[in-house]
Write a protein that holds these residues in place. Structure first.
Motif, PDB file in Angstrom:
ATOM      1  N   VAL A 142      -6.819  72.041   2.885  1.00 29.33           N
ATOM      2  CA  VAL A 142      -7.673  72.655   3.917  1.00 29.33           C
ATOM      3  C   VAL A 142      -6.830  73.565   4.817  1.00 29.33           C
ATOM      4  O   VAL A 142      -7.189  74.722   5.082  1.00 29.33           O
ATOM      5  CB  VAL A 142      -8.383  71.561   4.753  1.00 29.33           C
ATOM      6  N   TYR A 143      -5.677  73.051   5.269  1.00 30.55           N
ATOM      7  CA  TYR A 143      -4.789  73.869   6.103  1.00 30.55           C
ATOM      8  C   TYR A 143      -4.304  75.102   5.325  1.00 30.55           C
ATOM      9  O   TYR A 143      -4.245  76.205   5.853  1.00 30.55           O
ATOM     10  CB  TYR A 143      -3.542  73.075   6.544  1.00 30.55           C
ATOM     11  N   ALA A 144      -3.902  74.869   4.060  1.00 26.57           N
ATOM     12  CA  ALA A 144      -3.346  75.961   3.260  1.00 26.57           C
ATOM     13  C   ALA A 144      -4.371  77.094   3.126  1.00 26.57           C
ATOM     14  O   ALA A 144      -4.040  78.270   3.314  1.00 26.57           O
ATOM     15  CB  ALA A 144      -2.920  75.439   1.890  1.00 26.57           C
ATOM     16  N   LYS A 145      -5.608  76.726   2.862  1.00 25.35           N
ATOM     17  CA  LYS A 145      -6.655  77.729   2.692  1.00 25.35           C
ATOM     18  C   LYS A 145      -6.928  78.439   4.030  1.00 25.35           C
ATOM     19  O   LYS A 145      -7.061  79.658   4.072  1.00 25.35           O
ATOM     20  CB  LYS A 145      -7.927  77.025   2.198  1.00 25.35           C
ATOM     21  N   LEU A 146      -7.006  77.672   5.088  1.00 24.57           N
ATOM     22  CA  LEU A 146      -7.300  78.244   6.408  1.00 24.57           C
ATOM     23  C   LEU A 146      -6.269  79.310   6.778  1.00 24.57           C
ATOM     24  O   LEU A 146      -6.616  80.403   7.208  1.00 24.57           O
ATOM     25  CB  LEU A 146      -7.306  77.136   7.470  1.00 24.57           C
TER      26      LEU A 146
END
Lengths: 351, 351
Positions: free
Chosen positions: B116-120
């Motif tokens: 989730v963080y990586a995509k954000l």
């Protein structure tokens, strides 16, 4: 600078908050905190909640608090987003609505966190100079490329913009999000919240740190069209599912519910503000027309920086910004009548 | 999807937290919360703090809490960063140490917030498959391009990696930040904190949500070289000066200080875990070797999804992940002995 830092960590220019000196005898008129404590019902609610289930995660959706806030604003829960102070709500708004390929606009003199967010997230910004009377030049905010954000009342100028004027900015940015940062609105004439049902591009951000006396609790909120609230929620849920803890939720609910305490303390501050302005003018200061819980003033023969330093030596903290156009102004938070009397006593020994 | 959303708001895939059902009769074994409340001293500290100065901002630097955490880890305040739950500390770490042009690595089965963080933040990621025994393939984490992050013990597998193995990953990524996410470390053998003085690229992240029974309070922290802590602080101060409120600071200080309460409850949970594993195995489950406050188990003739649903109907919540490789496993948080007895009672009616 460390070789392990990302480009983001290298390029950002962190915000520097006002001094937090916790010595008992210091009078803090520097960070626009409320001189009155929160409602006794807030403290009761927190103490009750502390005995419940702190071992369990808070509500990730803060439904009940959002309902309380919605009801007070004649809106529905879907119009409300709650975050960890309005600073977090602002940061999430920059992430949710602004892009790195379209410049946003904000007043050159306004909340100094805006350029910090812009730099952090790589969003280009056009800083619009204030007019000579420190008001915002409305038409310069028309047809923005990437969106608009401004405080109303503005900080640190304390000047309020009429709702009809806010409307013009909204009308002239139909495809962009316009954020009205209303941290001080409860000390002013009227909130732009009444426009939310007419403008799907309007986001109003408020805080419990000022008029609700809860700077120590970290609760802020945004009001807007459900599409905007969903955008904010997507960002929050991609960063941290629960940014407002159980005690803050309980305290904030109680603070919003106790309308009579809120009215009483807010009116007291406004009365003290009006009296303070008269006293400042008596001493030769020019004071901008304030609709906030602080005043912004300049003296013809006394340097603002020196004034700040001299008052600090007398255990009175005010705020002074070394920024072109306002570097001969001081910002003074409205305290209690007793604190302001002490402020004037010390001021008179300096002038 | 709204036309007003940024690219970031459009591209992100928000994390979905475990269900928070607050009905009194539900036994929550689904979000790895501590079944015991926090230390009574935590509640006292919160109640005392609630009567002090909630109208004033909290400490932006949380110095005292950082000193308490540092002392318990034989480190100094400059080695400690405090945030709003370890989720916020993780989000800030992705911002501070990872870049959009260099791929990071994490186990394909691990904390589901990492992607989730990586995509954000637009950070490319290499998801490294676990081995057949659900352990992490160490050498696949050597010579990463942009950094490494993994939970230890891993979640939801509950498997612990020895410190000597962590060392190998650090040795083989000298120019990258290696983040060891120790949310469950207090239920395991040994923290990587002892390596901090030897590895300037090591960041250890811990939380008060599990072993300190404070999921409802939102406090997490990172331990590492002062350069890394400074990177995190730069990000925090560019997002929100105060993310941990006065009550959370007071409660967290008291929680860290009450070591005997912490030891007592942690030991109780470990004892219950060992007993639970025996009982599960008696019923035909294969249970992975757990060093956490949960177990990860599979049954040869009972579908995990069906088990989850059947238990939910009996007011017992566990967690089930519809993810390849682990979609026939259930994750069960260790509750009190009484809660686990009820869990087995209901389980036996299903099996």
């Amino acid at each position: 600078m460390s070789k392990f830092w990302s480009d983001m960590a290298k390029r950002c220019t962190p915000y520097i908050p006002g001094e937090q000196i916790n010595r008992a005898n210091v009078i803090k008129l520097n960070t626009n905190e409320n001189p009155y404590g929160p409602s006794p019902k807030v403290i009761q609610a927190i103490q009750k909640e502390s005995e419940q289930t702190l071992n369990l995660y808070p509500s990730p959706t803060t439904d009940k608090l959002r309902e309380v806030i919605a009801a007070l604003n004649s809106l529905s829960k879907e119009n409300v987003f709650v975050g960890n102070g309005s600073d977090e709500v602002l940061a999430f708004s920059f992430m949710a609505f602004f892009d790195s390929n379209k410049a946003i606009r904000y007043p050159a003199i306004s909340y100094s966190f805006y350029p910090v967010y812009a730099k952090l997230f790589g969003i280009p910004a056009e800083e619009i100079a204030l007019q000579d009377d420190f008001t915002i030049p409305i038409e310069d905010f028309y047809q923005s490329d990437g969106g608009v954000i401004f405080p109303n009342p503005n900080a640190p100028t304390s000047i309020y913009m009429e709702i009809d004027t806010v409307k013009k900015i909204l009308d002239n940015n139909p495809e962009q999000v316009v954020i009205v940062d209303e941290a001080y609105i409860d000390f002013a004439a009227e909130s732009a919240v009444s426009l939310i049902n007419s403008y799907e591009n309007l986001l109003v951000i408020q805080t419990m740190s000022k008029s609700r006396s809860l700077a120590g609790l970290r609760v802020g909120f945004a009001l807007g069209h459900p599409n905007l609230i969903e955008g904010l929620t997507r960002i929050k849920d991609s960063v941290n599912s629960y940014t407002v803890d159980r005690l803050a939720i309980a305290g904030a609910e109680a603070a919003m519910a106790d309308v009579s305490y809120f009215n009483e303390t807010t009116e007291k501050i406004i009365r003290t503000r009006e009296w303070t302005i008269v006293e400042m003018e008596k001493r030769g200061f020019t004071v901008l027309p304030s609709q906030t819980n602080f005043i912004f003033a300049t003296h013809p023969n006394k340097d603002a920086g020196e004034l700040y330093t001299a008052l600090k030596e007398k255990d009175i903290l005010i705020r002074y910004f070394k920024v072109p156009m306002i570097d001969n102004h001081v910002r003074v938070t409205i305290g209690t009548d007793e604190q302001m009397a002490q402020f004037f006593k010390m001021l008179d020994t300096i002038l």
